[in-house]
Motif scaffolding. Structure first.
Motif, PDB file in Angstrom:
ATOM      1  N   GLN A 263      11.532 -31.007 -21.585  1.00  0.00           N
ATOM      2  CA  GLN A 263      11.713 -31.013 -20.181  1.00  0.00           C
ATOM      3  C   GLN A 263      12.264 -32.122 -19.748  1.00  0.00           C
ATOM      4  N   THR A 264      13.033 -32.112 -18.679  1.00  0.00           N
ATOM      5  CA  THR A 264      13.916 -33.139 -18.068  1.00  0.00           C
ATOM      6  C   THR A 264      13.389 -33.176 -16.743  1.00  0.00           C
ATOM      7  N   VAL A 265      12.953 -34.490 -16.237  1.00  0.00           N
ATOM      8  CA  VAL A 265      12.869 -34.663 -14.933  1.00  0.00           C
ATOM      9  C   VAL A 265      13.931 -35.631 -14.142  1.00  0.00           C
ATOM     10  N   THR A 280      13.029 -30.305 -12.245  1.00  0.00           N
ATOM     11  CA  THR A 280      12.334 -30.131 -13.285  1.00  0.00           C
ATOM     12  C   THR A 280      13.173 -28.999 -14.127  1.00  0.00           C
ATOM     13  N   SER A 282      13.475 -27.019 -17.648  1.00  0.00           N
ATOM     14  CA  SER A 282      12.499 -26.516 -18.627  1.00  0.00           C
ATOM     15  C   SER A 282      13.292 -25.416 -19.477  1.00  0.00           C
ATOM     16  N   TYR A 366      -0.382 -40.718 -14.357  1.00  0.00           N
ATOM     17  CA  TYR A 366       1.104 -40.453 -13.887  1.00  0.00           C
ATOM     18  C   TYR A 366       1.643 -41.931 -13.957  1.00  0.00           C
ATOM     19  N   ASP A 371       6.108 -37.858  -9.993  1.00  0.00           N
ATOM     20  CA  ASP A 371       5.024 -37.181 -10.590  1.00  0.00           C
ATOM     21  C   ASP A 371       3.924 -36.466  -9.787  1.00  0.00           C
ATOM     22  N   ARG A 374       5.185 -33.669  -7.473  1.00  0.00           N
ATOM     23  CA  ARG A 374       5.033 -32.318  -8.484  1.00  0.00           C
ATOM     24  C   ARG A 374       3.711 -31.865  -8.932  1.00  0.00           C
ATOM     25  N   GLU A 399       4.903 -25.239 -15.661  1.00  0.00           N
ATOM     26  CA  GLU A 399       6.327 -26.036 -15.967  1.00  0.00           C
ATOM     27  C   GLU A 399       6.492 -26.897 -15.003  1.00  0.00           C
ATOM     28  N   ILE A 400       6.254 -26.889 -13.863  1.00  0.00           N
ATOM     29  CA  ILE A 400       6.578 -27.727 -12.782  1.00  0.00           C
ATOM     30  C   ILE A 400       6.211 -29.051 -12.860  1.00  0.00           C
TER      31      ILE A 400
END
Length: 400
Positions: A263-265, A280, A282, A366, A371, A374, A399-400
């Motif tokens: 995952q990339t944020v 996000t 995924s 977190y 974060d 989200r 996934e969020i």
């Protein structure tokens, strides 16, 4: 064929896999590259009846409804042997009308009411066919139409279409996969839309396959995120755009089994000065091969913290067992307030606010505010999910 024209045709055909409307441009580019009068992409069933038209070039589009009507009404029976011959050949083999009938260049072709109509109506002289691929109950063909000025394809043109045929076939195959993908995910994206979450399904390059209306509104505002001319998700900020592309590619490769990036944020700065969009990225796998064996894609969620009506802190409060003061700080955090603004609104020192934020992050395990926001979105979903969200894939929420 000019190399630049070939490159443009290849690029456009790959783009057309994602957006069906671009197939008309592919047809026009193919005519330009091979100096054709016109061309048409279509599918034929084993019983030799048309299964549908994907696209035709400009000359046929101007008044193509006449040709389409005549074809669908069966005005092609004189050509049944030619169509059958095309279907019997392996993919990517060019079938010239004259070669099939064994007719020399100076001799007349066998009677064909459809060919006569096309010649009188559109100036089409002869028709050559190449089968691109077979799928289920039908086969994809591209029919190449020549003019009186150039009644037959040159050797170089024939070589070019043989080279291009596998690329065109792959693009049509990917188009069908993306259509199936849209059908599978549209209901889920729609449910997220009602919850105020922008959702996009993209490929490894960031090409948008499907998008819900919330994400569409975000992109249309061009306030940090937008859809570029190639139909790709893009950021206004160059560095952020680079990170976005790397994230999409990493997720795509992970979904295919070629990477290890879950995952990339990202936080995307907005020109308006509103709180950053939170992205996000995924991977979306298809382990049961419900769409196509080995096919994968990428899912992008966009959260707008300024839309605080969509956020709730109740779920976060219960998960973190926060104190009443921390909940008050949390509400202001998810609304986008800065440390100084929280300090002013709560009439406490900034140092107190920083300690409270640190405590909130520690209880939730977190690292930053993004974060927490989200989490506020994710924990709201099961609480207020609408009826049409009951059947959506729950892994999307997680996934969020």
């Amino acid at each position: 064929m000019i190399d630049l024209k070939a490159m443009a045709l290849v690029a456009k055909s790959l783009d057309a896999a994602v957006e069906e409307a671009r197939w008309e441009q592919v047809a026009d580019l193919l005519c330009d590259a091979l100096d054709l009068r016109s061309c048409s992409f279509m599918s034929i069933k084993p019983d030799l009846t048309p299964a549908g038209f994907l696209a035709s070039s400009e000359i046929l589009r101007i008044n193509g409804n006449k040709l389409f009507a005549r074809t669908m009404q069966g005005d092609y029976r004189d050509d049944l042997d030619l169509i059958a011959g095309s279907l019997k050949l392996p993919p990517h083999v060019l079938l010239r009308e004259r070669d099939f009938h064994g007719v020399g260049q100076a001799d007349p072709l066998p009677p064909s009411s459809l060919r006569d109509f096309m010649r009188n109506e559109f100036g089409i002289y002869e028709r050559d066919t190449i089968k691109l691929s077979e799928f289920g109950p039908a086969a994809d063909l591209v029919v190449l139409h020549t003019s009186a000025d150039k009644p037959t394809l040159m050797d170089g043109d024939r070589d070019a279409i043989r080279l291009l045929a596998p690329i065109l076939a792959q693009s049509i195959r990917m188009k069908r996969i993306f259509e199936a993908l849209k059908q599978r995910f549209n209901s889920a994206l729609g449910a997220l839309d009602r919850l105020g979450i922008g959702s996009l399904l993209v490929d490894g390059k960031g090409d948008i396959i499907s998008i819900n209306s919330c994400a569409q509104r975000i992109l249309e505002s061009k306030d940090g995120l937008y859809k570029n001319p190639r139909g790709q998700l893009a950021c206004n900020d160059e560095a952020c755009d680079r990170d976005l592309r790397q994230g999409c590619l990493a997720a795509f490769e992970t979904a295919k089994g070629d990477g290890l990036h879950a995952q990339t944020v990202l936080a995307v700065k907005r020109r308006s000065g509103e709180p950053d969009y939170l992205l996000t990225i995924s991977p979306v796998a298809d382990p049961l091969a419900e769409i196509e064996p080995g096919f994968r894609s990428t899912l992008v969620f966009v959260v707008d913290p300024s839309d605080d009506a969509r956020l709730s802190v109740e779920g976060v409060q219960h998960l973190g067992q926060l104190t009443r003061a921390e909940v008050s700080v949390l509400k202001l955090m998810v609304s986008g307030a800065s440390t100084r603004e929280i300090s002013d609104l709560r009439d406490v020192s900034e140092e107190t606010v920083r300690r409270q934020i640190k405590s909130i992050l520690a209880k939730l395990n977190y690292r930053n505010r993004a974060d927490v926001i989200r989490l506020a979105v994710a924990t709201r979903l099961p609480l207020d999910a609408p009826e049409d969200a009951e059947g959506m894939d729950r892994h999307l929420i997680s996934e969020i």
